[in-house]
Design an enzyme around this catalytic site. Sequence first.
Site, PDB file in Angstrom:
ATOM      1  CE  LYS A 171      14.994 102.120  60.028  1.00 25.03           C
ATOM      2  NZ  LYS A 171      14.001 102.939  59.947  1.00 25.03           N
ATOM      3  CB  ILE A 214      20.814 109.936  56.637  1.00 23.94           C
ATOM      4  CG1 ILE A 214      19.611 110.608  56.461  1.00 23.94           C
ATOM      5  CG2 ILE A 214      21.898 110.764  57.335  1.00 23.94           C
ATOM      6  CD1 ILE A 214      18.957 110.689  58.082  1.00 23.94           C
ATOM      7  CG  ASP A 260      11.835 100.581  61.266  1.00 22.75           C
ATOM      8  OD1 ASP A 260      12.116 100.117  60.271  1.00 22.75           O
ATOM      9  OD2 ASP A 260      12.499 101.811  61.211  1.00 22.75           O
ATOM     10  CD  GLU A 295      25.192 104.543  54.529  1.00 19.59           C
ATOM     11  OE1 GLU A 295      26.458 104.520  54.669  1.00 19.59           O
ATOM     12  OE2 GLU A 295      24.366 105.115  55.732  1.00 19.59           O
ATOM     13  N   GLY A 314      11.400 105.879  51.738  1.00 15.21           N
ATOM     14  CA  GLY A 314      10.764 106.183  50.491  1.00 15.21           C
ATOM     15  C   GLY A 314      11.772 105.631  49.518  1.00 15.21           C
ATOM     16  NE  ARG A 362       5.135  88.776  47.328  1.00 16.16           N
ATOM     17  CZ  ARG A 362       4.815  89.772  48.161  1.00 16.16           C
ATOM     18  NH1 ARG A 362       4.784  89.226  49.331  1.00 16.16           N
ATOM     19  NH2 ARG A 362       4.340  90.721  48.113  1.00 16.16           N
ATOM     20  NE  ARG A 363       2.783  90.378  44.038  1.00 17.05           N
ATOM     21  CZ  ARG A 363       2.433  91.451  44.601  1.00 17.05           C
ATOM     22  NH1 ARG A 363       0.822  91.725  44.389  1.00 17.05           N
ATOM     23  NH2 ARG A 363       2.778  92.314  45.101  1.00 17.05           N
ATOM     24  N   GLY A 399      17.557 105.607  55.778  1.00 10.66           N
ATOM     25  CA  GLY A 399      17.586 105.857  54.444  1.00 10.66           C
ATOM     26  C   GLY A 399      18.575 106.313  53.610  1.00 10.66           C
TER      27      GLY A 399
HETATM   28  P1  NDP Z   1       8.058  96.232  49.082  1.00  9.21           P
HETATM   29  O1  NDP Z   1       7.296  95.443  49.947  1.00  9.21           O
HETATM   30  O2  NDP Z   1       7.836  97.457  48.358  1.00  9.21           O
HETATM   31  O3  NDP Z   1       9.032  95.347  47.948  1.00  9.21           O
HETATM   32  C1  NDP Z   1       9.414  93.951  48.306  1.00  9.21           C
HETATM   33  C2  NDP Z   1       9.706  93.389  46.997  1.00  9.21           C
HETATM   34  O4  NDP Z   1       9.910  92.046  47.363  1.00  9.21           O
HETATM   35  C3  NDP Z   1       8.440  93.287  45.826  1.00  9.21           C
HETATM   36  O5  NDP Z   1       9.088  93.494  44.637  1.00  9.21           O
HETATM   37  C4  NDP Z   1       8.026  91.719  46.048  1.00  9.21           C
HETATM   38  O6  NDP Z   1       7.765  91.167  44.813  1.00  9.21           O
HETATM   39  C5  NDP Z   1       9.575  91.135  46.291  1.00  9.21           C
HETATM   40  N1  NDP Z   1       9.303  89.679  47.229  1.00  9.21           N
HETATM   41  C6  NDP Z   1       8.837  89.545  48.528  1.00  9.21           C
HETATM   42  N2  NDP Z   1       8.639  88.295  48.647  1.00  9.21           N
HETATM   43  C7  NDP Z   1       9.625  87.669  47.591  1.00  9.21           C
HETATM   44  C8  NDP Z   1      10.189  86.375  47.477  1.00  9.21           C
HETATM   45  N3  NDP Z   1       9.813  85.296  48.399  1.00  9.21           N
HETATM   46  N4  NDP Z   1      10.824  86.104  46.520  1.00  9.21           N
HETATM   47  C9  NDP Z   1      11.036  87.218  45.461  1.00  9.21           C
HETATM   48  N5  NDP Z   1      10.650  88.536  45.713  1.00  9.21           N
HETATM   49  C10 NDP Z   1      10.095  88.673  46.762  1.00  9.21           C
HETATM   50  O7  NDP Z   1       9.384  96.510  50.205  1.00  9.21           O
HETATM   51  P2  NDP Z   1      10.198  97.831  50.157  1.00  9.21           P
HETATM   52  O8  NDP Z   1      10.842  98.068  48.913  1.00  9.21           O
HETATM   53  O9  NDP Z   1       9.537  98.945  50.786  1.00  9.21           O
HETATM   54  O10 NDP Z   1      11.416  97.387  51.267  1.00  9.21           O
HETATM   55  C11 NDP Z   1      12.431  96.402  50.589  1.00  9.21           C
HETATM   56  C12 NDP Z   1      13.456  96.720  51.909  1.00  9.21           C
HETATM   57  O11 NDP Z   1      14.090  97.769  51.962  1.00  9.21           O
HETATM   58  C13 NDP Z   1      13.149  96.099  53.033  1.00  9.21           C
HETATM   59  O12 NDP Z   1      14.225  95.358  53.751  1.00  9.21           O
HETATM   60  C14 NDP Z   1      12.775  97.562  54.036  1.00  9.21           C
HETATM   61  O13 NDP Z   1      13.197  97.336  55.314  1.00  9.21           O
HETATM   62  C15 NDP Z   1      14.131  98.158  53.222  1.00  9.21           C
HETATM   63  N6  NDP Z   1      13.728  99.533  53.328  1.00  9.21           N
HETATM   64  C16 NDP Z   1      12.792 100.110  52.893  1.00  9.21           C
HETATM   65  C17 NDP Z   1      12.344 101.566  52.977  1.00  9.21           C
HETATM   66  C18 NDP Z   1      11.126 102.219  52.364  1.00  9.21           C
HETATM   67  O14 NDP Z   1      11.053 103.262  52.534  1.00  9.21           O
HETATM   68  N7  NDP Z   1      10.263 101.446  51.715  1.00  9.21           N
HETATM   69  C19 NDP Z   1      13.539 102.311  53.584  1.00  9.21           C
HETATM   70  C20 NDP Z   1      14.628 101.714  54.234  1.00  9.21           C
HETATM   71  C21 NDP Z   1      14.792 100.339  54.210  1.00  9.21           C
HETATM   72  P3  NDP Z   1       6.297  91.663  43.987  1.00  9.21           P
HETATM   73  O15 NDP Z   1       6.946  93.006  43.264  1.00  9.21           O
HETATM   74  O16 NDP Z   1       6.228  90.823  43.162  1.00  9.21           O
HETATM   75  O17 NDP Z   1       5.296  91.866  45.038  1.00  9.21           O
HETATM   76  N1  HSE Z   2       9.134 102.199  58.199  1.00  2.97           N
HETATM   77  C1  HSE Z   2      10.279 102.928  58.227  1.00  2.97           C
HETATM   78  C2  HSE Z   2      10.198 104.341  58.879  1.00  2.97           C
HETATM   79  C3  HSE Z   2      11.044 103.290  56.888  1.00  2.97           C
HETATM   80  O1  HSE Z   2       8.889 105.092  58.939  1.00  2.97           O
HETATM   81  O2  HSE Z   2      11.249 105.187  59.018  1.00  2.97           O
HETATM   82  C4  HSE Z   2      11.913 101.908  56.599  1.00  2.97           C
HETATM   83  O3  HSE Z   2      12.987 102.148  57.372  1.00  2.97           O
END
Ligand code: NDP
Ligand code: HSE
Length: 441
Positions: A207, A138, A203, A131, A309, A46-47, A136
């Site tokens: 799942k 697992i 959430d 996956e 994570g 996004r940024r 996460g």
């Molecule tokens: P974050 O919010 O940390 O990161 C999201 C990323 O997407 C950022 O880099 C952001 O850009 C970018 N972004 C957001 N909107 C847009 C857009 N419109 N166009 C382009 N880029 C965009 O999310 P997570 O990494 O935590 O999660 C990502 C995915 O993984 C989700 O689907 C989440 O459910 C899944 N997930 C996450 C887990 C976790 O532990 N965090 C565990 C399991 C699944 P910018 O960096 O510029 O803000």
């Molecule tokens: N928010 C979730 C959790 C992590 O607490 O398990 C992403 O699936």
Amino acid sequence: MTSPVRLALLGCGTVGSDVVRLLHEQSADLAARIGAPLEIAGIAVRRVGRDRGDLPVDPALFTTDPLGLVKRDDVDIVVEVVGGIEPARGWLVEALRAGKSVVTANKALLAEDGATLHDAAAEGGADLYYEASVAGAIPLLRPLRESLHGDRINRVTGIVNGTTNFILSAMDATGAGFAEALEEATELGYAEADPTADVEGFDAAAKAAILASLAFHTRVTAADVHREGITEVTAADVASAKAMGCTIKLLCIAARGADAAGHETVSVRVHPAMIPLTHPLAGVGDAFNAVFVEAEAAGQLMFYGRGAGGAPTASAVLGDVVAVARNRLAGVHAASESAYADLLVRPMGEALTRYHISLDVTDRPGVLEAVAGVFARHEVSIATVRQGPAGGGPAGRGEDAELVIVTHVAPDAALAATVRELRGLAIVRSVTSVLRVEGGA
Ligand code: NDP
Ligand code: HSE
């Protein structure tokens, strides 16, 4: 060596930045395992100007045009770690229809509209791997969609949300209330600033839908999942559970069943439940996840590990990347979605559960009979009744008493109607705790 397999990375936040780091640190091994090097063609965020620390990547790769990146001819595989329904769905459908395989961690999208993605994958002859979307790190979806495909799964019971497991584990360990445990989870970085998706069970419900779809060869969406969060779980509930040799967990349960006509069905639900301390899921503490699978021939299987994570989730993403990259080089793609069984998803009212109910009642003759009569009218069989002084006070006859009733298995609607009628009885001062009981407690 063969020419590189080129990745479009959509998102570079918690998960995406660890994907970049692992791709960099393990590039030689990954290339050897795949038979070709992996190369990042671009990273959509996004940024572009955001400080990303010392991420080992060329800043020129960043773009704010995900769709443009997906459409590029030099992109072979799209890795989506942005999240949300739109615009992610549009990017992934574009990629899949164009024959570009997709790896995604986006449980919300898969649970809301996995069908559109699977259809696009079939149309484009591409792989759709996800996956990381459930539990996460697992390895769980691949076992369900490959290793267990020769078997018949009867039930999947899981702790699939780390935040709520941390909160419930803290409540169990310290006797704290929900608000206090949530505050601790927030301070330690387990709960997000807006914890709604976790604590209200959204959430886990997403799942649950993904797990049920794979386990039962049936399209199950988040809307099919009965969902209750943990915000109503009290310190008194946790104490009641302990008194019964149980603990409370937010469970996702997907179970095979049958309707009155004998047709096979499936029920999928997410709610807090008491489970005995002897159940394999009872010992899953902190923010860990675990999923317990019961299959006809394999018997009971348990999958355990870190469900969230950056690095653990990136591990699952990269496992998928290796698989789809190998498929691409071999000129094949994985078997498409398996939804042939198309089982009817039963409403929660028909799900078979057990209840643990605590009541503060007037302590006089005939009260137990009146309470038992309510259960009998709704055809709910009582398994055990315990009477003690109300509020856990000193034993002996007082004005009030506490009744703790555990039922046998009954349809959830009958149990809910029983509780509604109990609440309306003059002799019932209050219904202090209602919890479902799972796992043979
Ligand atoms: P974050 O919010 O940390 O990161 C999201 C990323 O997407 C950022 O880099 C952001 O850009 C970018 N972004 C957001 N909107 C847009 C857009 N419109 N166009 C382009 N880029 C965009 O999310 P997570 O990494 O935590 O999660 C990502 C995915 O993984 C989700 O689907 C989440 O459910 C899944 N997930 C996450 C887990 C976790 O532990 N965090 C565990 C399991 C699944 P910018 O960096 O510029 O803000
Ligand atoms: N928010 C979730 C959790 C992590 O607490 O398990 C992403 O699936």
